[in-house]
Write a protein that holds these residues in place. Structure first.
Motif, PDB file in Angstrom:
ATOM      1  N   GLN A  35      33.817  42.125  30.315  1.00  0.00           N
ATOM      2  CA  GLN A  35      32.950  41.030  29.870  1.00  0.00           C
ATOM      3  C   GLN A  35      31.598  41.533  29.358  1.00  0.00           C
ATOM      4  OE1 GLN A  35      34.747  41.004  32.721  1.00  0.00           O
ATOM      5  NE2 GLN A  35      36.190  39.376  32.199  1.00  0.00           N
ATOM      6  N   PHE A  60      26.198  39.400  27.347  1.00  0.00           N
ATOM      7  CA  PHE A  60      27.480  38.762  27.621  1.00  0.00           C
ATOM      8  C   PHE A  60      27.698  37.647  26.616  1.00  0.00           C
ATOM      9  CE2 PHE A  60      25.587  40.433  31.415  1.00  0.00           C
ATOM     10  CZ  PHE A  60      26.604  41.207  31.942  1.00  0.00           C
ATOM     11  N   ASP A  65      30.961  34.767  31.529  1.00  0.00           N
ATOM     12  CA  ASP A  65      31.140  36.220  31.530  1.00  0.00           C
ATOM     13  C   ASP A  65      30.071  36.904  32.376  1.00  0.00           C
ATOM     14  OD1 ASP A  65      33.362  35.989  29.928  1.00  0.00           O
ATOM     15  OD2 ASP A  65      32.375  36.696  28.101  1.00  0.00           O
ATOM     16  N   ILE A  68      31.097  36.552  35.968  1.00  0.00           N
ATOM     17  CA  ILE A  68      32.171  37.498  36.319  1.00  0.00           C
ATOM     18  C   ILE A  68      31.568  38.872  36.606  1.00  0.00           C
ATOM     19  CG2 ILE A  68      34.168  38.751  35.390  1.00  0.00           C
ATOM     20  CD1 ILE A  68      34.864  36.057  33.915  1.00  0.00           C
ATOM     21  N   TYR A  69      30.660  39.319  35.746  1.00  0.00           N
ATOM     22  CA  TYR A  69      29.961  40.599  35.953  1.00  0.00           C
ATOM     23  C   TYR A  69      29.190  40.588  37.273  1.00  0.00           C
ATOM     24  CZ  TYR A  69      25.834  43.645  35.481  1.00  0.00           C
ATOM     25  OH  TYR A  69      24.814  44.526  35.705  1.00  0.00           O
ATOM     26  N   HIS A  72      31.591  40.794  40.131  1.00  0.00           N
ATOM     27  CA  HIS A  72      32.665  41.790  40.017  1.00  0.00           C
ATOM     28  C   HIS A  72      32.561  42.841  41.134  1.00  0.00           C
ATOM     29  CE1 HIS A  72      35.218  44.926  38.328  1.00  0.00           C
ATOM     30  NE2 HIS A  72      35.701  43.996  37.514  1.00  0.00           N
TER      31      HIS A  72
END
Length: 133
Positions: A35, A60, A65, A68-69, A72
């Motif tokens: 992402q 991003f 996104d 998500i980062y 993560h």
């Protein structure tokens, strides 16, 4: 697009070897987290004594996104291994920008006011939060 900027001041105990290891771990994140559109980081140049000591800038496509980062496992491992217990101060901001596609890559349009990129689903001017105290 969403740009995430985070800056750090380190504890006195942080060594050059610690920062070299952190930089290597940061270099590995884009290949682990698809992402990430663009990723830059580095030590402050020392041009202003009030500056923070290290910066990370990540782009991003969407706010999702970025989330998500942020969550993560590889990013969380980086934080646990290289930030927790070493950062004396941390501050961050995320903002929306509209890129311009040119030969050679994507660059923002700095001369334009805050854009209303509908593609991200993020309002370009969110309501101000009240600050404590």
């Amino acid at each position: 697009m969403i740009r995430h900027v985070v800056v750090f001041r380190w504890n006195e105990s942080v060594t050059d070897a610690d920062l070299t290891a952190a930089a290597a771990a940061l270099d590995a994140l884009p290949s682990a987290i698809p992402q990430i559109v663009a990723y830059r980081h580095g030590r402050d140049l020392g041009l202003n004594p009030a500056n923070f000591e290290y910066a990370i800038v990540a782009d991003f496509a969407t706010a999702d996104d970025f989330a998500i980062y942020r969550d993560h496992p590889e990013h969380q491992r980086f934080i646990a291994d290289h930030i927790a217990g070493r950062a004396a101060e941390r501050t961050a901001v995320q903002f929306e920008f509209c890129p311009v596609i040119r030969a050679g890559g994507v660059t923002p349009r700095p001369q334009e006011p805050a854009c209303a990129c509908a593609s991200t689903g993020v309002a370009s001017r969110p309501a101000r939060r009240s600050r404590p105290g």
